[in-house]
Design an enzyme around this catalytic site. Sequence first.
Site, PDB file in Angstrom:
ATOM      1  N   SER A 103       0.856  -1.193   0.000  1.00 48.74           N
ATOM      2  CA  SER A 103       0.000   0.000   0.000  1.00 48.74           C
ATOM      3  C   SER A 103       0.891   1.241   0.000  1.00 48.74           C
ATOM      4  O   SER A 103       2.095   1.151   0.308  1.00 48.74           O
ATOM      5  CB  SER A 103      -0.899   0.004   1.240  1.00 48.74           C
ATOM      6  OG  SER A 103      -0.087   0.162   2.398  1.00 48.74           O
TER       7      SER A 103
ATOM      8  N   ASP B  39      -0.617  -1.501  -4.178  1.00 46.93           N
ATOM      9  CA  ASP B  39      -2.002  -1.788  -3.803  1.00 46.93           C
ATOM     10  C   ASP B  39      -2.726  -0.462  -3.550  1.00 46.93           C
ATOM     11  O   ASP B  39      -2.253   0.365  -2.756  1.00 46.93           O
ATOM     12  CB  ASP B  39      -1.969  -2.655  -2.527  1.00 46.93           C
ATOM     13  CG  ASP B  39      -3.315  -3.255  -2.183  1.00 46.93           C
ATOM     14  OD1 ASP B  39      -4.155  -3.385  -3.085  1.00 46.93           O
ATOM     15  OD2 ASP B  39      -3.501  -3.610  -1.002  1.00 46.93           O
TER      16      ASP B  39
ATOM     17  N   ASP C 103      -6.465   3.187  -7.927  1.00 41.09           N
ATOM     18  CA  ASP C 103      -7.786   3.181  -7.311  1.00 41.09           C
ATOM     19  C   ASP C 103      -8.340   4.607  -7.313  1.00 41.09           C
ATOM     20  O   ASP C 103      -8.098   5.383  -6.399  1.00 41.09           O
ATOM     21  CB  ASP C 103      -7.718   2.631  -5.888  1.00 41.09           C
ATOM     22  CG  ASP C 103      -9.091   2.599  -5.228  1.00 41.09           C
ATOM     23  OD1 ASP C 103     -10.063   3.048  -5.871  1.00 41.09           O
ATOM     24  OD2 ASP C 103      -9.187   2.153  -4.075  1.00 41.09           O
TER      25      ASP C 103
ATOM     26  N   THR D 220      -9.741 -11.260   3.847  1.00 43.93           N
ATOM     27  CA  THR D 220      -9.821 -11.705   5.249  1.00 43.93           C
ATOM     28  C   THR D 220     -11.269 -11.932   5.663  1.00 43.93           C
ATOM     29  O   THR D 220     -12.108 -11.043   5.458  1.00 43.93           O
ATOM     30  CB  THR D 220      -9.202 -10.635   6.179  1.00 43.93           C
ATOM     31  OG1 THR D 220      -7.820 -10.527   5.868  1.00 43.93           O
ATOM     32  CG2 THR D 220      -9.396 -10.989   7.656  1.00 43.93           C
TER      33      THR D 220
ATOM     34  N   ASN E  87      -6.970 -10.854  -2.459  1.00 44.67           N
ATOM     35  CA  ASN E  87      -6.119 -10.001  -1.629  1.00 44.67           C
ATOM     36  C   ASN E  87      -6.342 -10.284  -0.148  1.00 44.67           C
ATOM     37  O   ASN E  87      -7.473 -10.211   0.343  1.00 44.67           O
ATOM     38  CB  ASN E  87      -6.481  -8.527  -1.867  1.00 44.67           C
ATOM     39  CG  ASN E  87      -6.056  -8.033  -3.230  1.00 44.67           C
ATOM     40  OD1 ASN E  87      -5.802  -8.812  -4.132  1.00 44.67           O
ATOM     41  ND2 ASN E  87      -5.994  -6.720  -3.382  1.00 44.67           N
TER      42      ASN E  87
HETATM   43  P1  13P Z   1      -8.029  -7.604   4.028  1.00 40.87           P
HETATM   44  O1  13P Z   1      -7.135  -6.752   4.886  1.00 40.87           O
HETATM   45  O2  13P Z   1      -9.452  -7.498   4.441  1.00 40.87           O
HETATM   46  O3  13P Z   1      -7.556  -8.998   3.938  1.00 40.87           O
HETATM   47  O4  13P Z   1      -7.989  -6.969   2.552  1.00 40.87           O
HETATM   48  C1  13P Z   1      -6.761  -6.884   1.887  1.00 40.87           C
HETATM   49  C2  13P Z   1      -6.898  -6.139   0.619  1.00 40.87           C
HETATM   50  O5  13P Z   1      -7.917  -6.159  -0.041  1.00 40.87           O
HETATM   51  C3  13P Z   1      -5.720  -5.396   0.154  1.00 40.87           C
HETATM   52  O6  13P Z   1      -5.981  -4.698  -1.014  1.00 40.87           O
END
Ligand code: 13P
Length: 283
Positions: A49, A84, A106, A210, A229
């Site tokens: 990120s 990301d 994004d 997640t 992801n």
């Molecule tokens: P999580 O942190 O919910 O696993 O999502 C990660 C994500 O989408 C990174 O772009």
Amino acid sequence: MLLNMKEMLNKAKENKYAVAHLNINNLEWARFILEECEANSSPVILGVSEGAARYMGGYDVVACIVKSLIKDLEINIPVALHLDHGSTFEACKSAIDAGFTSVMIDASRFELDENIRITKEVVNYAHPKNVTVEAEIGHVGGEEDGIANELMYAKVDECIIFASETNIDFLAPALGSVHGLYKGEPKLDFERMLEIKEKTNLPLVLHGGTGIPDEMIRKAIECGICKINVNTELQIAWSKAVREFLDANEKVYDPRKIIKSGEVAMKEAIKAKLTLLQSINKK
Ligand code: 13P
């Protein structure tokens, strides 16, 4: 082997499986992920990120860390280094100039026209440099949302226009997932996912991996998801183990021992995800 995501995700699309995108936060995270993916012979996308890149010192630092780990640890699996949620053209350009092999722009916070304009600008810069581009449409919420509302879902007609006008390589349509922990069961719109896949013919990306139950991940892959992801899950596994280690070892102050105390738990979490994805791959 550092590559862009084109071959990785096109193969995944053809053969109906998904590649893990795992976020890195520092040298050790990159190392643990690379080692575990190598041990499982699994390709991986290292997601970074903007905040994580800033934390590590900048895009050049990140690219050097990842390239050096691949070399010194003799990592042979395909690895992509991916920005990301790049929020601006400038962020994407900085990552590309530093040696990232893939970027996500994004601009989903803007109206469609502006999202298209910014995304095109990134594609035009990235493609001649052999860098792949992912872009988002609709809105993947955060932990504060907990569960997506109808306004956040990508619209099929907009996805078709967006894909054809921007020439992106991968599409991340928001279809009910959120980043961080869910409040209740996620409500993924599989029907719309399949329609978007069929009408855009692009490999799709699922953010907010997640907390999505395994069965839903299987179904999402059937409906066109080629990249999953995952970030929070690894953070939780690592920090829980470190917390327990520190509670049990009050006198330890060596940072190497502290950071390493989360290694096994984090690698177990990575292995669980890879095993799930590989079981789908083998079907
Ligand atoms: P999580 O942190 O919910 O696993 O999502 C990660 C994500 O989408 C990174 O772009």
